[in-house]
Scaffold this active site. Structure first.
Site, PDB file in Angstrom:
ATOM      1  N   CYS A  38     109.688 -29.232 151.854  1.00 33.22           N
ATOM      2  CA  CYS A  38     108.298 -29.482 152.001  1.00 33.22           C
ATOM      3  C   CYS A  38     107.294 -28.374 152.306  1.00 33.22           C
ATOM      4  O   CYS A  38     106.396 -28.375 152.242  1.00 33.22           O
ATOM      5  CB  CYS A  38     107.913 -30.647 153.018  1.00 33.22           C
ATOM      6  SG  CYS A  38     108.364 -30.274 154.608  1.00 33.22           S
ATOM      7  N   ASP A  40     106.884 -26.906 155.370  1.00 33.26           N
ATOM      8  CA  ASP A  40     106.482 -26.852 156.556  1.00 33.26           C
ATOM      9  C   ASP A  40     106.870 -26.307 157.494  1.00 33.26           C
ATOM     10  O   ASP A  40     108.162 -25.810 157.675  1.00 33.26           O
ATOM     11  CB  ASP A  40     106.250 -28.652 157.143  1.00 33.26           C
ATOM     12  CG  ASP A  40     105.459 -29.335 156.371  1.00 33.26           C
ATOM     13  OD1 ASP A  40     104.756 -28.972 155.562  1.00 33.26           O
ATOM     14  OD2 ASP A  40     105.383 -30.580 156.507  1.00 33.26           O
ATOM     15  N   CYS A  64     102.829 -31.606 157.934  1.00 30.06           N
ATOM     16  CA  CYS A  64     102.354 -32.883 157.783  1.00 30.06           C
ATOM     17  C   CYS A  64     101.888 -33.382 159.340  1.00 30.06           C
ATOM     18  O   CYS A  64     102.333 -32.881 160.428  1.00 30.06           O
ATOM     19  CB  CYS A  64     103.416 -33.655 157.179  1.00 30.06           C
ATOM     20  SG  CYS A  64     104.712 -34.036 158.264  1.00 30.06           S
ATOM     21  N   CYS A 108     110.759 -34.906 159.532  1.00 30.42           N
ATOM     22  CA  CYS A 108     109.750 -34.125 160.168  1.00 30.42           C
ATOM     23  C   CYS A 108     109.999 -33.803 161.731  1.00 30.42           C
ATOM     24  O   CYS A 108     109.728 -32.794 162.255  1.00 30.42           O
ATOM     25  CB  CYS A 108     108.445 -34.535 159.901  1.00 30.42           C
ATOM     26  SG  CYS A 108     108.277 -35.293 158.469  1.00 30.42           S
TER      27      CYS A 108
HETATM   28 FE1  FES Z   1     107.542 -31.437 156.023  1.00 31.14          FE
HETATM   29 FE2  FES Z   1     106.809 -33.629 157.528  1.00 31.14          FE
HETATM   30  S1  FES Z   1     106.783 -33.547 155.418  1.00 31.14           S
HETATM   31  S2  FES Z   1     107.652 -31.724 158.160  1.00 31.14           S
END
Ligand code: FES
Length: 150
Positions: A38, A40, A64, A108
């Site tokens: 993702c 992140d 997110c 996450c």
């Molecule tokens: Fe990447 Fe939540 S979508 S940590």
């Protein structure tokens, strides 16, 4: 824990009003982890005293809402704990403290757990100490995700 399909009030609260956002100058341990899937990224700063107690925890999360809420709760949970107890703050513990996360958002919460581990590893390495059960950090939690599915 029952299946959660929406964000709990606690998740929303920690997302809208995250605790302990920022950096700690001269932190005893700093850990950065990311999830390549993702994109992140989370960075955790820990201030640890001579008795090996976490006095302060701050974070910066580029991610997110669930990642922000879990980092916020994770910093609250590790504060005041010994490094041995901070190591036991798992993603499950963080999720429980937040009254759960929707299944698609469970991954996450791994960022928070791994960021704590990475910061503790940094602290242990710098001070040449061993923390029982602490494994070398992973840079990309995607590698470990399969093991953590609930
Ligand atoms: Fe990447 Fe939540 S979508 S940590």
């Amino acid at each position: 824990m029952s299946q959660v399909t929406e964000y709990s009030e606690k998740v929303m609260d920690h997302f809208m009003n995250p605790r302990n956002v920022g950096e700690i100058e001269g932190a005893a341990g700093i850990g950065t982890v990311g999830n390549a899937k993702c994109g992140d990224i989370m960075r955790m700063y820990l201030d640890i005293d001579d008795d090996m107690v976490v006095r302060e925890a701050r974070f910066k999360t580029f991610g997110c809402g669930a990642a922000i809420a879990t980092s916020s709760m994770a910093t609250e949970l590790v504060k005041g704990k010994t490094v041995a107890d901070a190591l036991k703050v798992t993603n499950k513990a963080v999720m429980e403290a937040l009254d759960g996360l929707p299944p698609v958002k469970v991954h996450c919460s791994l960022l928070a757990e791994e960021a704590i581990h990475a910061a503790l590893w940094d602290y242990a390495t710098k001070n040449n100490i061993e923390i029982e059960g602490l494994q070398p950090p992973v840079n990309d939690i995607d590698e470990t995700e399969e093991f953590y599915k609930m």
